[in-house]
Enzyme design. Structure first.
Site, short mmCIF file in Angstrom:
data_model
loop_
_atom_site.label_atom_id
_atom_site.label_comp_id
_atom_site.label_asym_id
_atom_site.label_seq_id
_atom_site.Cartn_x
_atom_site.Cartn_y
_atom_site.Cartn_z
N LYS A 108 -9.93 1.79 -2.47
CA LYS A 108 -10.21 1.41 -1.10
C LYS A 108 -11.79 1.59 -0.83
O LYS A 108 -11.99 3.21 -1.07
CB LYS A 108 -9.33 1.66 -0.21
N GLU B 283 0.75 -1.15 0.05
CA GLU B 283 -0.05 0.08 0.03
C GLU B 283 0.80 1.23 0.05
O GLU B 283 1.93 1.31 0.82
CB GLU B 283 -0.87 0.24 1.41
N CYS C 81 -5.34 -2.42 3.63
CA CYS C 81 -5.06 -2.21 5.23
C CYS C 81 -6.34 -2.49 6.08
O CYS C 81 -6.45 -3.59 6.23
CB CYS C 81 -4.60 -0.43 4.98
#
Length: 549
Positions: free
Chosen positions: A351, A280, A404
């Site tokens: 995301k 990421e 994440c």
């Protein structure tokens, strides 16, 4: 032991002592989580149950709430202390927020525990089965914590078992919330034993031992029947460049970091990797700028990879919003090297679940006026991407990216598969755990992410810039020789472990957990009927428990 029992009784007899016991019980329960792994700490829940039973008769609900809140404060202070590291990355700008962030986060999350213990006391269960009511009330509070305001299900009690160990396999049947209910009921059982008749105590103890043996025995059987590796599985290369978050965004470091990732990606191997993965936010730049005409980066990447190879990297991306302003996305971009020199974009995932205060500010206008802003290295907060679906990439099985924070959420992958009409065959979790330094945070994040592999019956590839990176099988186990700890630089080459069919949890979802909550509710109902049968106004509601205050 006698001295400890005497000390406990002494503390239990004073208001400050009871507050200390509540706080200590929460701390003990948190020690069960990685990297500590002190499973006896789970017995802190027995202390919490006893303190709830002994709530002040003058104000029983307020007393129970306060004791639950104190226990939660201890639990979450130890569970999330690593969050202070993120504010110290740019200490000049954000360092002053670190202590406030920890106090507010731990104290805010503890409110859910206060509410759960308040609910338990409100239910007024009786008899030896009240630990099941306790489990239902606190598990419901944890479920609420995992869903309200986008949710923050960090360190659920059921995830204290090391992922990949025998007890963790129960998550494939009932999920992390169901395993939380079971864990709470088992851990609280010692609190109901004192004062029971010998036969009752033996029955309750025997049942708890049988359940515990089932967790270990059933889990061991499941681990022994894992699917065998496949020789034809894709070869994955994870690149961990060990880039320090504190210096990453200095302008002069962009080319150094890019060159480092490229060199590691090009390391020779007996077999060419099918897919190379960068973590990421791998590069301190917006991907749109790096790919702009005239930039050298696309040319270098095309020269680094062979035709057919896929590069998947976490990046920041810019898009034009509906109001004409720029939107910023935390993105996973998949490139494929074409037969002719050049790269083509073959997949983009933005995301969907963003971290509150880290990637966006709730009540943003108000927070901005107070001088607060999110921690992103962008001119504005990130924008959430569309509801997720698996990516289908050339030469690779369908994959569900989790960026994440998204790896904390049960059924994220299963729901994405339903939405996209195709089930992923592996999970890719890219994460920038460099924000949290050499703390317990990255180890806990690894453990929580591994539970998603168990729940879905899918292997997971996990890529971070500073560790812990690795390949995880469908039973939640880090593969031997295929992981890299914190503070190390290099690559991991490993075959993708095989997927298995949908697990019971991926098919049934929250149904098993809902049944557990119904069991807890049924016990409350039976207790209520018994109280009514004996008549109102009884001076003591809790069986075999002395009121102390």
């Amino acid at each position: 032991m006698q001295r400890l029992a005497s000390l406990y009784r002494h503390l239990e007899g004073h208001s400050l002592g009871r507050a200390g016991l509540a706080l200590g019980a929460g701390l003990a329960a948190a020690l069960a989580h990685p990297p500590f792994g002190v499973l006896p700490g789970l017995l802190g829940f027995a202390v919490i149950l006893r303190l709830a039973d002994q709530a002040s008769p003058r104000r029983p609900l307020a007393s129970a709430f306060f004791r639950g809140w104190l226990a939660g404060l201890g639990y979450f202070a130890l569970s999330v202390w690593w969050v202070t590291e993120a504010f110290l990355v740019d200490a000049a700008a954000h360092g002053w927020m670190a202590p406030f962030a920890l106090v507010l986060l731990a104290g805010g999350l503890a409110l859910f525990w206060g509410g759960g213990i308040w609910l338990y006391r409100l239910a007024r269960p009786q008899g030896p089965a009240r630990m099941l009511v306790f489990a239902g009330a606190l598990a419901l509070a944890e479920w609420t914590r995992g869903h309200i305001f986008t949710g923050f299900p960090w360190n659920l009690p059921g995830e204290a078992w090391r992922a990949g160990g025998a007890p963790s396999q129960t998550a494939a049947l009932v999920g992390a919330y169901g395993l939380t209910w079971i864990t709470l009921a088992l851990a609280a059982t010692p609190a109901v034993l004192p004062g029971l008749a010998r036969r009752q105590a033996l029955a309750v103890s025997g049942a708890a031992i049988a359940v515990l043996a089932g967790l270990y025995g059933g889990g061991a059987w499941r681990l022994a029947t894992a699917p065998a590796p496949r020789d034809t599985a894709p070869l994955v290369r994870i690149v961990q460049a060990d880039v320090d978050q504190k210096t990453k965004w200095r302008p002069e470091n962009l080319d150094l970091i890019f060159d480092d990732y490229v060199r590691l990606s090009a390391l020779p191997a007996p077999r060419r990797p099918d897919v190379v993965i960068w973590p990421e936010g791998a590069l301190p730049a917006v991907i749109d700028d790096l790919l702009a005409p005239g930039q050298p980066y696309p040319v270098v990447l095309a020269q680094t990879f062979a035709p057919g190879q896929v590069l998947m990297l976490g990046a920041n991306r810019v898009g034009l919003g509906e109001n004409g302003a720029f939107d910023y996305f935390n993105t996973l971009v998949a490139f494929r090297r074409m037969e002719t020199p050049g790269l083509e974009v073959v997949g983009i995932y933005d995301k969907h679940r963003l971290v509150p205060f880290g990637e966006y500010l709730p009540f943003g206008d108000t927070m901005t006026r107070l001088g607060l802003r999110s921690l992103v290295n962008m001119p504005a907060d990130f924008t959430p991407g569309p509801p997720p679906q698996p990516l289908t990439l050339p030469g690779l099985p369908p994959v569900q990216p989790l960026i994440c924070y998204e790896a904390l959420f049960p059924r994220f992958t299963a729901q994405a598969g339903v939405r996209g009409g195709i089930r992923a065959e592996w999970i890719l979790n890219v994460s920038n755990d460099a924000w949290f330094g050499a703390t317990s945070g990255p180890w806990q994040h690894l453990n929580l992410a591994s539970y998603r592999a168990i729940e879905e019956g899918l292997p997971m590839v996990r890529s971070t810039p500073t560790g812990v990176s690795g390949v995880i099988d469908s039973r939640g186990r880090l593969q031997a020789g295929a992981w890299m700890s914190q503070g190390r630089r290099g690559v991991i080459d490993a075959q993708l472990p095989p997927p298995e069919g949908p697990t019971p949890f991926s098919r049934l979802g929250a149904l098993p957990f809902a049944i557990m909550l119904l069991v807890s509710g049924a016990i409350v109902g039976v207790s209520f009927i018994r109280r009514r049968g004996r008549g109102a106004g009884r001076p003591h509601d809790f069986a075999n428990v002395a009121q102390v205050d």
